[in-house]
Design a protein around this motif. Structure first.
Motif, PDB file in Angstrom:
ATOM      1  N   TYR A 171       0.861  -1.184   0.000  1.00 23.38           N
ATOM      2  CA  TYR A 171       0.000   0.000   0.000  1.00 23.38           C
ATOM      3  C   TYR A 171       0.898   1.235   0.000  1.00 23.38           C
ATOM      4  CZ  TYR A 171      -4.090  -2.843   1.206  1.00 23.38           C
ATOM      5  OH  TYR A 171      -5.104  -3.760   1.210  1.00 23.38           O
ATOM      6  N   ARG A 172       0.763   2.042  -1.012  1.00 19.40           N
ATOM      7  CA  ARG A 172       1.554   3.283  -1.137  1.00 19.40           C
ATOM      8  C   ARG A 172       3.027   3.065  -0.779  1.00 19.40           C
ATOM      9  NH1 ARG A 172      -3.611   5.337  -0.038  1.00 19.40           N
ATOM     10  NH2 ARG A 172      -3.581   4.832   2.153  1.00 19.40           N
ATOM     11  N   VAL A 189       3.084  -4.943   2.931  1.00 21.95           N
ATOM     12  CA  VAL A 189       2.346  -5.596   4.028  1.00 21.95           C
ATOM     13  C   VAL A 189       2.626  -7.102   3.995  1.00 21.95           C
ATOM     14  CG1 VAL A 189       0.065  -6.061   4.997  1.00 21.95           C
ATOM     15  CG2 VAL A 189       0.561  -3.817   4.018  1.00 21.95           C
ATOM     16  N   PRO A 235       0.751  -9.834  15.137  1.00 15.55           N
ATOM     17  CA  PRO A 235       0.434  -8.612  15.878  1.00 15.55           C
ATOM     18  C   PRO A 235      -0.466  -7.660  15.112  1.00 15.55           C
ATOM     19  CG  PRO A 235       2.742  -8.623  15.156  1.00 15.55           C
ATOM     20  CD  PRO A 235       2.171  -9.955  14.803  1.00 15.55           C
ATOM     21  N   GLY A 252      -1.766  -4.974  12.804  1.00 19.78           N
ATOM     22  CA  GLY A 252      -1.162  -4.400  11.594  1.00 19.78           C
ATOM     23  C   GLY A 252      -0.290  -5.367  10.817  1.00 19.78           C
ATOM     24  N   ALA A 253      -0.241  -6.640  11.243  1.00 18.16           N
ATOM     25  CA  ALA A 253       0.637  -7.615  10.576  1.00 18.16           C
ATOM     26  C   ALA A 253       0.171  -7.934   9.152  1.00 18.16           C
ATOM     27  CB  ALA A 253       0.712  -8.901  11.391  1.00 18.16           C
ATOM     28  N   GLY A 254      -1.142  -7.830   8.919  1.00 19.81           N
ATOM     29  CA  GLY A 254      -1.659  -8.162   7.594  1.00 19.81           C
ATOM     30  C   GLY A 254      -2.660  -9.308   7.597  1.00 19.81           C
ATOM     31  N   LYS A 255      -3.229  -9.612   8.758  1.00 23.44           N
ATOM     32  CA  LYS A 255      -4.170 -10.734   8.856  1.00 23.44           C
ATOM     33  C   LYS A 255      -5.429 -10.460   8.030  1.00 23.44           C
ATOM     34  CE  LYS A 255      -4.312 -10.415  13.361  1.00 23.44           C
ATOM     35  NZ  LYS A 255      -3.380  -9.270  13.499  1.00 23.44           N
ATOM     36  N   SER A 256      -5.990  -9.254   8.220  1.00 24.79           N
ATOM     37  CA  SER A 256      -7.211  -8.928   7.457  1.00 24.79           C
ATOM     38  C   SER A 256      -6.905  -8.861   5.969  1.00 24.79           C
ATOM     39  CB  SER A 256      -7.783  -7.584   7.886  1.00 24.79           C
ATOM     40  OG  SER A 256      -8.026  -7.585   9.255  1.00 24.79           O
ATOM     41  N   VAL A 257      -5.746  -8.308   5.632  1.00 22.50           N
ATOM     42  CA  VAL A 257      -5.369  -8.219   4.217  1.00 22.50           C
ATOM     43  C   VAL A 257      -5.272  -9.630   3.632  1.00 22.50           C
ATOM     44  CG1 VAL A 257      -3.506  -7.538   2.629  1.00 22.50           C
ATOM     45  CG2 VAL A 257      -4.221  -5.978   4.455  1.00 22.50           C
ATOM     46  N   GLU A 298     -11.449 -12.142  13.176  1.00 22.12           N
ATOM     47  CA  GLU A 298     -11.691 -11.993  14.616  1.00 22.12           C
ATOM     48  C   GLU A 298     -13.173 -12.210  14.972  1.00 22.12           C
ATOM     49  OE1 GLU A 298      -9.504  -8.908  16.528  1.00 22.12           O
ATOM     50  OE2 GLU A 298      -8.022  -8.879  14.925  1.00 22.12           O
ATOM     51  N   HIS A 357      -6.552 -13.178  18.154  1.00 22.94           N
ATOM     52  CA  HIS A 357      -5.436 -12.819  19.023  1.00 22.94           C
ATOM     53  C   HIS A 357      -5.401 -13.747  20.239  1.00 22.94           C
ATOM     54  CE1 HIS A 357      -4.079  -9.236  16.960  1.00 22.94           C
ATOM     55  NE2 HIS A 357      -5.333  -8.872  16.809  1.00 22.94           N
TER      56      HIS A 357
END
Ligand SMILES: Nc1ncnc2c1ncn2[C@@H]1O[C@H](COP(=O)(O)OP(=O)(O)OP(=O)(O)O)[C@@H](O)[C@H]1O
Length: 215
Positions: free
Chosen positions: A13-14, A18, A37, A39-44, A156, A188
């Motif tokens: 991203y920009r 990720v 953790p 911001g690690a990229g799980k959702s991505v 999650e 988590h």
């Protein structure tokens, strides 16, 4: 059978990387956890699995059995990613019915069943905008589960749920697993991962490491 295959997938991203050069496969009938953790990229990673996000480089291949008749969009996928998606002006029942009409596989009885199973007992006249955070989370999950999908991608899923509701959702996950569904969820909480998954993907600095847990 491989349901989803990642070949050398990177997501940027920009200019910020990720995920970098991820190769993995999601096999039919197995349950996977995704950990890492904030911001690690799980959702991505989950968004890439269903085409909500496209890779910057590399390819994501979904088995043709799981694509719609035009072979374009994932079919029989139940997805709850990035917080609850809901239509603020409709009740849970009304909006699930609207969504059910798209594929015409289920009707009012199944919508009511899934709301009961998930424990979303909102008054019929109450609109989703007035739901609590946990109620919105249940609505998002009800939408993902309602057509008994073959593939479940859940970000999650236990967030914001009280203890009893968490058990209900776990029961639903177990039931889909027993029915042969393929499930990927982020968490988590180590206990949920231990209880429910066959394999775990750990995201570390953009790399995805796989740990086989059982079977
Ligand atoms: N649409 C987007 N535009 C720009 N950056 C994005 C976008 N989506 C995700 N990112 C960035 O990608 C990184 C990974 O985000 P992601 O939501 O996948 O993290 P996560 O592992 O699910 O985190 P959390 O545990 O906090 O939910 C973050 O730095 C985030 O800011």
């Amino acid at each position: 059978m491989t349901v989803i295959q990642f070949n050398g997938v990177s997501k940027t991203y920009r200019g910020q990387s990720v995920l970098a050069n991820v190769t993995l496969s999601i096999e039919a009938g197995r349950t996977y956890g995704v950990v890492g953790p904030n911001g690690a990229g799980k959702s991505v990673l989950l968004r890439l699995m269903c085409g909500l996000t496209l890779p910057s480089t590399g390819e994501v291949i979904i088995h043709p059995d799981y694509l719609d008749k035009h072979r374009t969009y994932p079919d029989r996928f139940g997805v709850a990613i990035d917080g609850p998606a809901y239509i603020p002006s409709l009740s849970a029942e009304a909006q699930l019915l609207e969504l059910a009409r798209i594929r015409n596989r289920i009707g009012l009885a199944e919508v009511r069943d899934v709301l009961k199973e998930i424990g979303l007992n909102a008054p019929l006249r109450k609109k989703a905008r007035a739901y609590s955070q946990g109620m919105k989370q249940k609505l998002s999950l009800a939408q993902a589960f309602m057509e008994s999908p073959d593939v479940l991608l859940l970000d999650e899923p236990f967030n914001a749920l009280d203890r009893e509701s968490m058990h209900r959702v776990k029961d639903l996950i177990h039931a889909r697993h027993r029915a042969g569904a393929t499930i990927v969820f982020t968490s988590h909480h180590g206990a949920d991962i231990d209880e429910l998954t066959d394999e775990v993907f750990e995201i570390d600095a953009g790399a995805v490491l796989m740990n086989r847990r059982r079977g």
